[in-house]
Design an enzyme around this catalytic site. Structure first.
Site, PDB file in Angstrom:
ATOM      1  CG  HIS A 123      -7.290   6.086   4.464  1.00 34.98           C
ATOM      2  ND1 HIS A 123      -6.432   5.383   3.663  1.00 34.98           N
ATOM      3  CD2 HIS A 123      -6.531   6.908   5.230  1.00 34.98           C
ATOM      4  CE1 HIS A 123      -5.197   5.775   3.926  1.00 34.98           C
ATOM      5  NE2 HIS A 123      -5.227   6.694   4.867  1.00 34.98           N
ATOM      6  CB  CYS A 141     -10.152   5.247  -0.486  1.00 35.68           C
ATOM      7  SG  CYS A 141      -8.728   5.909   0.405  1.00 35.68           S
ATOM      8  CG  ASP A 149      -1.804   1.219   1.301  1.00 30.01           C
ATOM      9  OD1 ASP A 149      -2.497   1.483   0.296  1.00 30.01           O
ATOM     10  OD2 ASP A 149      -1.795   1.940   2.307  1.00 30.01           O
ATOM     11  CB  SER A 150       0.131   4.740  -0.801  1.00 30.59           C
ATOM     12  OG  SER A 150      -1.080   4.767  -0.059  1.00 30.59           O
ATOM     13  CD  GLU A 169      -2.910   8.690   6.719  1.00 29.16           C
ATOM     14  OE1 GLU A 169      -1.930   9.409   6.969  1.00 29.16           O
ATOM     15  OE2 GLU A 169      -2.897   7.758   5.892  1.00 29.16           O
ATOM     16  CB  CYS A 182      -2.663   1.246  -2.665  1.00 25.45           C
ATOM     17  SG  CYS A 182      -2.818   2.984  -3.054  1.00 25.45           S
TER      18      CYS A 182
END
Ligand code: DGL
Length: 267
Positions: A186, A184, A10-11, A152, A73
């Site tokens: 997140h 996404c 993932d990023s 985040e 990702c």
């Protein structure tokens, strides 16, 4: 071969939402997670750069002798998923394909919303993949760039995130979508808040769960599951360890990281 680890990249740390789902379905598998935390986010970067970074991530994991690769990702899956599959010799799983298949197989709903980073949305990867599988759907895409930094920062409940949800998702209410793809890593963290805003009738599709199911099916079918009956281990590799690392990782993993975290250089 079977006892080799699964590689997940993932990023940054958001891909731990995918690790969480893989752990639930495949508890005996060892996993090597690579988070490119030095170069996160990918979602605001150009296609060429995301492709370059994705191949570096993949090559690094391949050098660690993984048996397959999961592109956790969404931005990397959107820009580089097909290219990775074409050029690499090991099985590659992205988050886009299982979403398109799920819509084809399991959903009668036909007004689909897609949310993601600017990169994911500008690539139209989800839209193209869904349209290849099903006709007569209307698809509405919306980039939600503020979600990643807010999540985040732990801004996942309360009036601030509710305002931002309204800012991005009110268009879906107006257009009366019946399904929303959470495109996404997140977004599962604010899934409840999104559901509350859109109402119970809207189906939320979680690519993290679907890619874990896709992976399990493939490993079973191809007899690539580990023979071990011991709880699998996770190795965490990251390209930078920031001050907030552990706190942010916990948001996505849902538990504290207990095993060792190693900083690596991949470029
Ligand atoms: N992991 C990214 C994604 O799923 C979100 C964070 C980023 O922009 O790098 O698209």
């Amino acid at each position: 071969m079977n006892n080799k680890p699964i590689g997940v990249f993932d990023s940054g740390l958001g891909g731990l939402t995918v690790v969480k789902e893989i752990k639930k379905l495949l508890p005996y598998e060892n996993i090597i997670y690579l988070g490119d935390t030095a170069r996160v986010p990918y979602g605001t970067r150009s296609k060429d750069v995301v492709i370059k970074f994705s191949f570096q991530d993949a090559d690094y994991l391949i050098s660690k002798k993984v048996k397959c690769l999961v592109v956790a990702c969404n931005t990397a899956s959107s820009f580089a998923g097909d290219l990775l599959k074409k050029h690499l010799t090991l099985p590659v799983f992205d988050v886009i394909k299982p979403v398109a298949e799920d819509i084809k197989k399991n959903r009668r709903e036909r007004k689909i919303g897609i949310i993601g980073t600017k990169g994911t949305i500008s690539s139209h990867a989800y839209k193209k993949a869904i349209l290849k599988k099903v006709s007569k759907v209307s698809i509405l895409e919306q980039a939600c760039p503020l979600f990643v930094p807010m999540i985040e920062e732990g801004e996942i409940k309360g009036s601030l995130i509710e305002k931002v949800i309204e800012k991005y998702l009110s268009v879906f209410k107006t257009k009366k979508i019946d399904t929303l793809v959470l495109g996404c890593t997140h977004y599962p963290i604010i899934e409840k808040e999104i559901q509350n805003y859109l109402g119970k009738k809207v189906i939320l599709i979680n690519p993290e769960k679907l890619v874990a199911e896709d992976l399990k099916k493939y490993l079973q079918k191809n007899r690539m599951l580990t023979k071990s009956k011991r709880k699998g281990k996770i190795a965490y590799l990251v390209t930078d360890i920031s001050q907030s690392f552990l706190k942010v990782a916990e948001i996505f993993l849902g538990t504290k990281i207990t095993s060792k975290v190693t900083k690596v250089q991949i470029d």
